[in-house]
Design a protein around this motif. Sequence first.
Motif, PDB file in Angstrom:
ATOM      1  N   GLU A   1       0.940  -1.166  -0.225  1.00  0.00           N
ATOM      2  CA  GLU A   1      -0.097  -0.047  -0.061  1.00  0.00           C
ATOM      3  C   GLU A   1       0.966   1.052   0.096  1.00  0.00           C
ATOM      4  OE1 GLU A   1      -3.860   1.812   2.141  1.00  0.00           O
ATOM      5  OE2 GLU A   1      -2.690   0.454   3.172  1.00  0.00           O
ATOM      6  N   SER A   2       2.148   1.326   0.885  1.00  0.00           N
ATOM      7  CA  SER A   2       2.918   2.370   0.853  1.00  0.00           C
ATOM      8  C   SER A   2       3.519   2.683  -0.576  1.00  0.00           C
ATOM      9  CB  SER A   2       3.959   1.952   1.907  1.00  0.00           C
ATOM     10  OG  SER A   2       5.098   3.266   1.870  1.00  0.00           O
ATOM     11  N   ASP A   3       3.805   1.468  -1.187  1.00  0.00           N
ATOM     12  CA  ASP A   3       4.466   1.751  -2.682  1.00  0.00           C
ATOM     13  C   ASP A   3       3.391   2.101  -3.762  1.00  0.00           C
ATOM     14  OD1 ASP A   3       6.924   0.742  -2.000  1.00  0.00           O
ATOM     15  OD2 ASP A   3       6.502  -1.217  -2.697  1.00  0.00           O
ATOM     16  N   ARG A   4       2.066   1.893  -3.422  1.00  0.00           N
ATOM     17  CA  ARG A   4       1.191   2.475  -4.321  1.00  0.00           C
ATOM     18  C   ARG A   4       0.706   3.885  -4.178  1.00  0.00           C
ATOM     19  NH1 ARG A   4      -1.980  -2.256  -2.796  1.00  0.00           N
ATOM     20  NH2 ARG A   4      -3.265  -0.983  -1.658  1.00  0.00           N
ATOM     21  N   ARG A   5       1.221   4.284  -2.975  1.00  0.00           N
ATOM     22  CA  ARG A   5       0.876   5.695  -2.456  1.00  0.00           C
ATOM     23  C   ARG A   5       1.951   6.746  -3.407  1.00  0.00           C
ATOM     24  NH1 ARG A   5       1.823   6.801   3.742  1.00  0.00           N
ATOM     25  NH2 ARG A   5       4.129   6.469   2.847  1.00  0.00           N
ATOM     26  N   THR A   6       1.281   7.696  -3.904  1.00  0.00           N
ATOM     27  CA  THR A   6       2.134   8.670  -4.608  1.00  0.00           C
ATOM     28  C   THR A   6       3.215   9.526  -3.561  1.00  0.00           C
ATOM     29  OG1 THR A   6       2.148  10.718  -6.249  1.00  0.00           O
ATOM     30  CG2 THR A   6       0.467  10.549  -4.443  1.00  0.00           C
ATOM     31  N   LEU A   7       4.204  10.274  -4.290  1.00  0.00           N
ATOM     32  CA  LEU A   7       5.030  10.896  -3.296  1.00  0.00           C
ATOM     33  C   LEU A   7       4.413  12.503  -3.281  1.00  0.00           C
ATOM     34  CD1 LEU A   7       8.048  11.319  -2.513  1.00  0.00           C
ATOM     35  CD2 LEU A   7       8.815  11.932  -4.593  1.00  0.00           C
ATOM     36  N   VAL A   8       3.618  12.928  -4.037  1.00  0.00           N
ATOM     37  CA  VAL A   8       3.057  14.281  -3.994  1.00  0.00           C
ATOM     38  C   VAL A   8       1.782  14.406  -3.380  1.00  0.00           C
ATOM     39  CG1 VAL A   8       4.286  14.589  -6.318  1.00  0.00           C
ATOM     40  CG2 VAL A   8       1.705  14.001  -6.303  1.00  0.00           C
ATOM     41  N   LEU A   9       1.601  15.598  -3.066  1.00  0.00           N
ATOM     42  CA  LEU A   9       0.301  16.123  -2.226  1.00  0.00           C
ATOM     43  C   LEU A   9      -0.692  16.186  -3.218  1.00  0.00           C
ATOM     44  CD1 LEU A   9       1.852  18.348   0.236  1.00  0.00           C
ATOM     45  CD2 LEU A   9       1.006  16.466   0.873  1.00  0.00           C
ATOM     46  N   CYS A  10      -1.885  15.780  -2.864  1.00  0.00           N
ATOM     47  CA  CYS A  10      -3.308  16.157  -3.739  1.00  0.00           C
ATOM     48  C   CYS A  10      -3.367  17.610  -3.628  1.00  0.00           C
ATOM     49  CB  CYS A  10      -4.258  15.532  -3.108  1.00  0.00           C
ATOM     50  SG  CYS A  10      -5.115  15.921  -1.824  1.00  0.00           S
ATOM     51  N   PRO A  11      -4.416  18.282  -4.402  1.00  0.00           N
ATOM     52  CA  PRO A  11      -4.576  19.878  -4.262  1.00  0.00           C
ATOM     53  C   PRO A  11      -5.058  20.302  -2.961  1.00  0.00           C
ATOM     54  CG  PRO A  11      -5.687  18.891  -6.353  1.00  0.00           C
ATOM     55  CD  PRO A  11      -5.048  17.503  -5.624  1.00  0.00           C
ATOM     56  N   ILE A  12      -5.720  19.543  -2.277  1.00  0.00           N
ATOM     57  CA  ILE A  12      -6.186  19.787  -1.118  1.00  0.00           C
ATOM     58  C   ILE A  12      -5.184  19.883  -0.092  1.00  0.00           C
ATOM     59  CG2 ILE A  12      -8.097  19.297   1.077  1.00  0.00           C
ATOM     60  CD1 ILE A  12      -9.896  17.901  -1.304  1.00  0.00           C
ATOM     61  N   CYS A  13      -4.517  18.661  -0.136  1.00  0.00           N
ATOM     62  CA  CYS A  13      -3.237  18.787   0.996  1.00  0.00           C
ATOM     63  C   CYS A  13      -2.398  19.824   0.782  1.00  0.00           C
ATOM     64  CB  CYS A  13      -2.784  17.459   0.909  1.00  0.00           C
ATOM     65  SG  CYS A  13      -3.829  16.250   2.092  1.00  0.00           S
ATOM     66  N   LEU A  14      -1.893  20.106  -0.615  1.00  0.00           N
ATOM     67  CA  LEU A  14      -1.078  21.114  -1.108  1.00  0.00           C
ATOM     68  C   LEU A  14      -1.533  22.338  -0.439  1.00  0.00           C
ATOM     69  CD1 LEU A  14       1.437  21.482  -2.760  1.00  0.00           C
ATOM     70  CD2 LEU A  14       0.150  22.046  -4.565  1.00  0.00           C
TER      71      LEU A  14
END
Length: 293
Positions: free
Chosen positions: A222-235
Amino acid sequence: MQVIEHPVERLHTALLSTRKDLIKTFQKFSRAEKTLLEDGLLPGNSLFSPITIHSDSDWIPSHPEDPQDFQSFYINPYRRSPKRGHKTIYIQTIGELLNFLKQIKPSDAFCIVGITMIDLYPKESWNFVFGQASLTKGMGVFSFARYDDHFYERSYTGRLKKKIELKQGDYSVFENYYTPPITSVLLLRSCKTLTHEIGHIFGMEHCQWLNCVMQGSNHLQESDRRTLVLCPICLRKLQSAIGFKIADRYKALLHWIEDGADSNGQHSKPTQAFQEYKDWFYKCLRILESDTS
């Protein structure tokens, strides 16, 4: 596999909020920044994808939490922002965990984050965690242990069978502990977790809106599937805490990925696993630099 797709209207409210003053501050973003953030909420956009749940062992099914939109982040009395005299993020290699960090935390620190090769077990009832953070104390810790491809082999012990004698000038960050080869995959996994834990220290909770580095993860797949970047809301949450131009942030991250390359394209640090993010940042910058107003 389950795909979590929120209605665009709900994502838009989560990004802008329902408060007039917070909606007004959103208007301070440039036209291109607003395009990047708002278009990233639309179904089928090429930059931000929905969350996928692969099994009941994934984070969201096993840890029910209320989603944190920008407004709830902003009004949280316990969220933290850097301030004058306390704006440095320290990264410290450690053996003894949070108590050790508390003792050595510099006076000018916004936060201090420890890294270790010791597998982390905050509670006896937990099998393990990749990392843990204390929002109120501005401290966090995460482990490289399970990011090593050899961790799940029967022969893996995590400790050296024979003490390595260091030469003068050598430095061992994990004394008496096996240190895995620093591959690009291990570096990518570590960057994800470090970014995630520091995000918690800023007051960001686990993201349940879009695929985002602030998503929780229960296991390595699951950690590997997670992206490195923030989505617009978290950004937007991070931007409100620090204050930056989105293009400047992406350029700095690109510089880190590309830094140190020689004429043959060889890097001083292994960043092959970051290639998709390098392309992603360039795609975002084309949007952000299309209109500077």
